[in-house]
Design a protein around this motif. Structure first.
Motif, PDB file in Angstrom:
ATOM      1  N   LEU A   1      32.288  24.366  28.609  1.00 32.48           N
ATOM      2  CA  LEU A   1      32.116  23.187  29.456  1.00 32.48           C
ATOM      3  C   LEU A   1      32.022  23.580  30.929  1.00 32.48           C
ATOM      4  O   LEU A   1      32.541  24.625  31.337  1.00 32.48           O
ATOM      5  CB  LEU A   1      33.281  22.216  29.256  1.00 32.48           C
ATOM      6  N   PRO A   2      31.376  22.748  31.763  1.00 31.67           N
ATOM      7  CA  PRO A   2      31.220  23.093  33.185  1.00 31.67           C
ATOM      8  C   PRO A   2      32.537  23.269  33.927  1.00 31.67           C
ATOM      9  O   PRO A   2      32.603  24.024  34.900  1.00 31.67           O
ATOM     10  CB  PRO A   2      30.434  21.886  33.737  1.00 31.67           C
ATOM     11  N   ALA A   3      33.599  22.571  33.486  1.00 28.78           N
ATOM     12  CA  ALA A   3      34.874  22.661  34.199  1.00 28.78           C
ATOM     13  C   ALA A   3      35.586  23.986  33.977  1.00 28.78           C
ATOM     14  O   ALA A   3      36.591  24.271  34.656  1.00 28.78           O
ATOM     15  CB  ALA A   3      35.788  21.504  33.761  1.00 28.78           C
ATOM     16  N   TRP A   4      35.096  24.806  33.054  1.00 31.36           N
ATOM     17  CA  TRP A   4      35.822  26.020  32.706  1.00 31.36           C
ATOM     18  C   TRP A   4      35.860  27.034  33.848  1.00 31.36           C
ATOM     19  O   TRP A   4      36.900  27.649  34.106  1.00 31.36           O
ATOM     20  CB  TRP A   4      35.211  26.669  31.470  1.00 31.36           C
ATOM     21  N   GLN A   5      34.757  27.230  34.545  1.00 35.02           N
ATOM     22  CA  GLN A   5      34.708  28.267  35.574  1.00 35.02           C
ATOM     23  C   GLN A   5      35.702  28.028  36.701  1.00 35.02           C
ATOM     24  O   GLN A   5      36.449  28.947  37.069  1.00 35.02           O
ATOM     25  CB  GLN A   5      33.271  28.403  36.111  1.00 35.02           C
ATOM     26  N   PRO A   6      35.779  26.823  37.284  1.00 37.36           N
ATOM     27  CA  PRO A   6      36.829  26.621  38.297  1.00 37.36           C
ATOM     28  C   PRO A   6      38.237  26.732  37.729  1.00 37.36           C
ATOM     29  O   PRO A   6      39.155  27.190  38.409  1.00 37.36           O
ATOM     30  CB  PRO A   6      36.554  25.212  38.833  1.00 37.36           C
ATOM     31  N   PHE A   7      38.415  26.345  36.473  1.00 32.12           N
ATOM     32  CA  PHE A   7      39.718  26.486  35.808  1.00 32.12           C
ATOM     33  C   PHE A   7      40.085  27.955  35.684  1.00 32.12           C
ATOM     34  O   PHE A   7      41.204  28.362  36.025  1.00 32.12           O
ATOM     35  CB  PHE A   7      39.648  25.829  34.437  1.00 32.12           C
ATOM     36  N   GLU A   8      39.155  28.771  35.262  1.00 29.86           N
ATOM     37  CA  GLU A   8      39.422  30.193  35.083  1.00 29.86           C
ATOM     38  C   GLU A   8      39.732  30.868  36.420  1.00 29.86           C
ATOM     39  O   GLU A   8      40.591  31.755  36.498  1.00 29.86           O
ATOM     40  CB  GLU A   8      38.223  30.858  34.399  1.00 29.86           C
ATOM     41  N   ARG A   9      39.053  30.461  37.480  1.00 31.02           N
ATOM     42  CA  ARG A   9      39.329  31.043  38.792  1.00 31.02           C
ATOM     43  C   ARG A   9      40.752  30.729  39.252  1.00 31.02           C
ATOM     44  O   ARG A   9      41.423  31.587  39.831  1.00 31.02           O
ATOM     45  CB  ARG A   9      38.310  30.535  39.820  1.00 31.02           C
ATOM     46  N   LYS A  10      41.216  29.510  38.990  1.00 30.41           N
ATOM     47  CA  LYS A  10      42.567  29.135  39.403  1.00 30.41           C
ATOM     48  C   LYS A  10      43.640  29.883  38.605  1.00 30.41           C
ATOM     49  O   LYS A  10      44.758  30.075  39.085  1.00 30.41           O
ATOM     50  CB  LYS A  10      42.771  27.629  39.247  1.00 30.41           C
ATOM     51  N   LEU A  11      43.309  30.295  37.385  1.00 26.71           N
ATOM     52  CA  LEU A  11      44.289  31.001  36.559  1.00 26.71           C
ATOM     53  C   LEU A  11      44.681  32.352  37.139  1.00 26.71           C
ATOM     54  O   LEU A  11      45.717  32.921  36.753  1.00 26.71           O
ATOM     55  CB  LEU A  11      43.734  31.197  35.145  1.00 26.71           C
TER      56      LEU A  11
END
Length: 336
Positions: free
Chosen positions: A300-310
């Motif tokens: 999903l498109p939201a994954w990349q910003p989520f992964e960066r925050k991790l």
């Protein structure tokens, strides 16, 4: 009725699709940071929506979108069916998402229009668990996640004082047992099976209506706690596993009143240690494992910003001790 090719011209109803009808029941709930209206003419479907979503913490997030879900019973008598509905078949077309359970019913979702239609055969009312879980919750989870660009994760989340630990792992790693014990140990309970994360803030929300517990997990409880769990009705998963279905709104448990800020990711392991051991994982290994276990969310498109925050969070593997309360104490240390 609509006019089709070669049909004789005759008086037509003004609203053949029921687009302007006034529904008998309307329920408005704040779920997963969205304002959702359920509309139906069916007393049974309205009651089932109440059973699923009434009395839950609002779990508000900024800028709540408005969503609508219409629910209808298919006309005519119920088709006699003795077995449980078929497993859901998921499809898409023209921006619509479709979940079908054979002749039992279907859900059509339009994330762009922020609405959904659930159409249910009357025979499906004999299987309220599947109807609630595989049509109603499917519609709520999918619409809200798409409308809010949330990351939908298969996992659990418990916390204290606004902070949460995300619990990940395959079936059998002990998520349900830890979630059950956390309720009796004063943790704030967010979710056990489905967690939705705002990718840029890492605030997690969920629907804390039910907890499903295997009979063998009750051995870790006190006698009075065990009696409480065993008084709950039992449901049967498609795998054939039977579980107690605890309604968390009818017991003195602490449900998280607001979204929890994720402070750590913990993969649960079936491996044992002399005492519960939190093993740090490398960033590369953690992300590889996370993408593998959460393949749907990772696309999903939201994954990349989520992964960066991790990158700013600790990611660990929790190996079991002799008693799951020891594991719970290790998780509490992450929240301190």
């Amino acid at each position: 009725m609509p006019i089709f090719h070669n049909q004789l011209i005759e008086p037509q109803p003004s609203d053949p699709f029921g687009e302007n009808r006034a529904f008998k029941h309307r329920r408005r709930r704040t779920l997963l940071g969205a304002k959702i209206e359920f509309a139906t003419d069916s007393d049974a479907l309205a009651a089932l929506a109440d059973e699923a979503f009434a009395g839950l913490p609002a779990q508000r997030l900024a800028g709540a979108p408005a969503l609508s879900i219409a629910m209808q019973l298919q006309p005519g008598a119920a088709e006699p069916r003795s077995n449980a509905p078929a497993s859901p078949v998921l499809q898409s077309a023209g921006g619509m998402l479709i979940g079908s359970l054979g002749g039992f019913g279907f859900a059509v979702l339009s994330p762009a229009s922020r609405c959904a239609l659930l159409s249910v055969n009357r025979a499906f009312l004999e299987h309220p668990y599947h109807l609630r879980y595989e049509l109603m919750e499917f519609a709520v989870y999918t619409l809200a996640a798409r409308a809010r660009s949330l990351v939908p994760l298969h996992g659990g989340c418990i916390g204290k004082q606004g902070r949460g630990v995300l619990l990940l792992g395959d079936s059998g790693t002990g998520k349900s047992t830890l979630a059950m014990l956390s309720l009796y140990q004063g943790f704030d309970f967010l979710a056990e099976d489905a967690v939705f994360v705002e990718p840029r803030t890492l605030r997690a929300t969920g629907i804390s209506n039910f907890l499903h517990v295997r009979h063998e997990a009750t051995r870790w409880l006190t006698p009075s706690q065990r009696r409480q769990v065993k008084a709950a009705p039992r449901i049967e998963r498609r795998s054939g596993v039977r579980k107690y279905e605890m309604d968390l709104r009818q017991a003195p448990f602490r449900l998280a009143q607001t979204p929890l800020k994720i402070s750590a990711l913990v993969f649960l392991s079936t491996r044992f240690a002399r005492g519960p051991a939190l093993i740090p994982l490398s960033r590369e290994a953690a992300l590889k494992r996370l993408r593998h276990e959460q393949a749907y969310a990772a696309a999903l498109p939201a994954w990349q910003p989520f992964e960066r925050k991790l990158k700013n969070l600790p990611v660990l593997e929790l190996r079991r001790g002799e008693h799951p309360l020891e594991s719970l104490a290790a998780l509490e240390s992450l929240l301190a």
